[in-house]
Design a protein around this motif. Structure first.
Motif: not given
Length: 66
Positions: A34-47
């Protein structure tokens, strides 16, 4: 994230030992991180698992979970 094509998501593609979100736009494409698709990336909450927030966002946009 609007006007994006739908696609498919999986946590562990066949032959992989990595448990993180993988995406592809259709079944004829190889799975990619999923990191290869920066246009879709949503930051994950800690943990949370890697890609969980992106998974939830794409699920709401009718992406298919496999």
């Amino acid at each position: 994230m609007t006007d994006i094509p739908s696609g498919q998501m999986t946590w562990r593609p066949p032959g992989s030992s990595e448990c993180a979100l993988h995406l592809r736009h259709n079944a004829s494409e190889p799975w990619r991180s999923y990191k290869d698709f920066p246009q879709y990336l949503v930051p994950d909450p800690p943990g949370f698992s890697e890609g969980y927030a992106t998974f939830l966002a794409l699920l709401k946009l009718n992406w298919q979970s496999l």
